[in-house]
Design a protein around this motif. Structure first.
Motif, mmCIF file in Angstrom:
data_model
loop_
_atom_site.group_PDB
_atom_site.id
_atom_site.type_symbol
_atom_site.label_atom_id
_atom_site.label_comp_id
_atom_site.label_asym_id
_atom_site.label_seq_id
_atom_site.Cartn_x
_atom_site.Cartn_y
_atom_site.Cartn_z
ATOM 1 N N PHE A 1 0.833 -1.203 0.000
ATOM 2 C CA PHE A 1 0.000 0.000 0.000
ATOM 3 C C PHE A 1 0.869 1.254 0.000
ATOM 4 C CE2 PHE A 1 -2.158 3.446 2.238
ATOM 5 C CZ PHE A 1 -3.270 3.597 1.439
ATOM 6 N N ALA A 2 1.948 1.249 0.783
ATOM 7 C CA ALA A 2 2.840 2.407 0.833
ATOM 8 C C ALA A 2 3.518 2.641 -0.523
ATOM 9 C CB ALA A 2 3.877 2.227 1.936
ATOM 10 N N ILE A 3 3.873 1.563 -1.223
ATOM 11 C CA ILE A 3 4.450 1.709 -2.565
ATOM 12 C C ILE A 3 3.419 2.314 -3.519
ATOM 13 C CG2 ILE A 3 5.279 0.435 -4.585
ATOM 14 C CD1 ILE A 3 6.654 -1.485 -2.624
ATOM 15 N N GLY A 4 2.183 1.831 -3.474
ATOM 16 C CA GLY A 4 1.125 2.393 -4.319
ATOM 17 C C GLY A 4 0.865 3.855 -4.006
ATOM 18 N N LEU A 5 0.888 4.198 -2.727
ATOM 19 C CA LEU A 5 0.702 5.593 -2.332
ATOM 20 C C LEU A 5 1.844 6.451 -2.851
ATOM 21 C CD1 LEU A 5 -0.885 7.702 -0.686
ATOM 22 C CD2 LEU A 5 0.506 7.039 1.286
ATOM 23 N N ALA A 6 3.065 5.953 -2.779
ATOM 24 C CA ALA A 6 4.213 6.702 -3.292
ATOM 25 C C ALA A 6 4.082 6.934 -4.792
ATOM 26 C CB ALA A 6 5.511 5.958 -2.974
ATOM 27 N N VAL A 7 3.633 5.934 -5.525
ATOM 28 C CA VAL A 7 3.452 6.084 -6.974
ATOM 29 C C VAL A 7 2.410 7.163 -7.267
ATOM 30 C CG1 VAL A 7 2.572 4.925 -9.037
ATOM 31 C CG2 VAL A 7 4.221 3.768 -7.572
ATOM 32 N N VAL A 8 1.309 7.140 -6.542
ATOM 33 C CA VAL A 8 0.261 8.148 -6.741
ATOM 34 C C VAL A 8 0.794 9.548 -6.413
ATOM 35 C CG1 VAL A 8 -1.968 8.963 -5.855
ATOM 36 C CG2 VAL A 8 -1.652 6.554 -6.413
ATOM 37 N N LEU A 9 1.562 9.662 -5.333
ATOM 38 C CA LEU A 9 2.123 10.964 -4.963
ATOM 39 C C LEU A 9 3.122 11.457 -6.003
ATOM 40 C CD1 LEU A 9 2.563 10.357 -1.146
ATOM 41 C CD2 LEU A 9 1.005 11.984 -2.215
ATOM 42 N N PHE A 10 3.951 10.566 -6.546
ATOM 43 C CA PHE A 10 4.904 10.967 -7.578
ATOM 44 C C PHE A 10 4.188 11.384 -8.863
ATOM 45 C CE2 PHE A 10 8.233 8.171 -5.397
ATOM 46 C CZ PHE A 10 8.758 9.265 -4.708
ATOM 47 N N ILE A 11 3.119 10.699 -9.213
ATOM 48 C CA ILE A 11 2.331 11.097 -10.384
ATOM 49 C C ILE A 11 1.696 12.463 -10.144
ATOM 50 C CG2 ILE A 11 0.247 10.562 -11.721
ATOM 51 C CD1 ILE A 11 1.029 7.585 -11.465
ATOM 52 N N GLY A 12 1.186 12.682 -8.932
ATOM 53 C CA GLY A 12 0.624 13.990 -8.599
ATOM 54 C C GLY A 12 1.663 15.094 -8.692
ATOM 55 N N ALA A 13 2.887 14.814 -8.232
ATOM 56 C CA ALA A 13 3.962 15.806 -8.329
ATOM 57 C C ALA A 13 4.293 16.087 -9.788
ATOM 58 C CB ALA A 13 5.193 15.310 -7.583
ATOM 59 N N TRP A 14 4.301 15.047 -10.590
ATOM 60 C CA TRP A 14 4.589 15.215 -12.014
ATOM 61 C C TRP A 14 3.512 16.065 -12.678
ATOM 62 C CZ3 TRP A 14 2.831 11.386 -16.106
ATOM 63 C CH2 TRP A 14 3.322 11.729 -17.356
ATOM 64 N N MET A 15 2.260 15.842 -12.304
ATOM 65 C CA MET A 15 1.156 16.580 -12.917
ATOM 66 C C MET A 15 1.174 18.063 -12.526
ATOM 67 S SD MET A 15 -0.202 14.335 -14.741
ATOM 68 C CE MET A 15 -1.826 14.784 -15.248
ATOM 69 N N THR A 16 1.799 18.408 -11.400
ATOM 70 C CA THR A 16 1.854 19.811 -11.007
ATOM 71 C C THR A 16 2.971 20.577 -11.692
ATOM 72 O OG1 THR A 16 3.289 19.360 -9.110
ATOM 73 C CG2 THR A 16 0.904 19.322 -8.731
ATOM 74 N N THR A 17 3.775 19.908 -12.519
ATOM 75 C CA THR A 17 4.879 20.588 -13.202
ATOM 76 C C THR A 17 4.517 21.016 -14.611
ATOM 77 O OG1 THR A 17 5.800 18.504 -13.988
ATOM 78 C CG2 THR A 17 6.632 19.350 -11.891
ATOM 79 N N GLY A 18 3.244 21.052 -14.946
ATOM 80 C CA GLY A 18 2.831 21.462 -16.277
ATOM 81 C C GLY A 18 3.168 22.912 -16.550
ATOM 82 N N SER A 19 3.084 23.309 -17.802
ATOM 83 C CA SER A 19 3.433 24.679 -18.167
ATOM 84 C C SER A 19 2.444 25.655 -17.553
ATOM 85 C CB SER A 19 3.471 24.828 -19.679
ATOM 86 O OG SER A 19 2.190 24.568 -20.217
ATOM 87 N N LYS A 20 2.952 26.816 -17.244
ATOM 88 C CA LYS A 20 2.140 27.857 -16.605
ATOM 89 C C LYS A 20 1.459 28.697 -17.688
ATOM 90 C CE LYS A 20 3.812 26.647 -12.657
ATOM 91 N NZ LYS A 20 3.832 25.233 -12.743
ATOM 92 N N LYS A 21 0.170 28.880 -17.544
ATOM 93 C CA LYS A 21 -0.599 29.725 -18.458
ATOM 94 C C LYS A 21 -0.624 31.126 -17.886
ATOM 95 C CE LYS A 21 -1.979 26.196 -20.914
ATOM 96 N NZ LYS A 21 -1.126 25.734 -21.917
ATOM 97 N N ASP A 22 -0.111 32.086 -18.635
ATOM 98 C CA ASP A 22 -0.089 33.471 -18.154
ATOM 99 C C ASP A 22 -1.298 34.234 -18.606
ATOM 100 O OD1 ASP A 22 2.283 33.154 -16.831
ATOM 101 O OD2 ASP A 22 3.484 33.701 -18.587
#
Length: 107
Positions: free
Chosen positions: A86-107
Motif C-alpha cells: 500500500f505504501a508503494i502504491g501511495l508513493a506512486v500516486v504521490l509521484f504522479i501527482g507531483a509530475w502533474m503539477t509541473t505542467g506549463s504555466k498559463k499566463d
C-alpha cells in the motif's frame, strides 16, 4: 484548407517550441515556463516518506516497527507485506501527482 505558412512548418525548426523526440513523441524544448510549485515539492517529500515506510514495512517484522507505525505489535513477528505494498502504491500516486503539477504555466 491550411493556415498561412502552415505548409512550411516543421517541428524541428529553430524557432519551434516542440521538437520531435524518440519514437516521434514531441518534447518541450522551452522549459522556462515549466517550474515546480510548492505542491510539487510537498508531494515529492510525501512520496519519498511513503517509499521509506514501504521499505521499513517490507524489511522489519511487526515487533520491530516503530510505535507510531500502524500495525506495530510486539506479539506479532510477521512482516506487514500488505502495508508495504500500500505504501508503494501511495508513493506512486504521490509521484504522479507531483509530475502533474509541473505542467506549463498559463499566463
Amino acid at each position: 484548407m491550411t493556415a498561412a505558412g502552415a505548409e512550411n512548418w516543421h517541428p524541428d525548426a529553430p524557432g519551434s517550441v516542440w521538437r520531435a523526440g524518440r519514437l516521434g513523441f514531441p518534447l518541450v524544448t522551452d522549459t522556462s515556463s515549466v517550474r515546480p510549485t510548492v505542491w510539487t515539492w510537498v508531494l515529492l517529500v510525501l512520496g519519498v516518506l511513503a517509499l521509506v515506510a514501504a521499505v521499513v514495512y517490507m524489511t522489519q517484522p511487526a515487533d520491530s516497527l516503530p510505535g507510531f507505525f500502524p500495525g506495530a505489535d510486539a506479539t506479532i513477528t510477521a512482516k506487514h507485506t500488505k502495508h508495504g505494498l500500500f505504501a508503494i502504491g501511495l508513493a506512486v500516486v504521490l509521484f504522479i501527482g507531483a509530475w502533474m503539477t509541473t505542467g506549463s504555466k498559463k499566463d
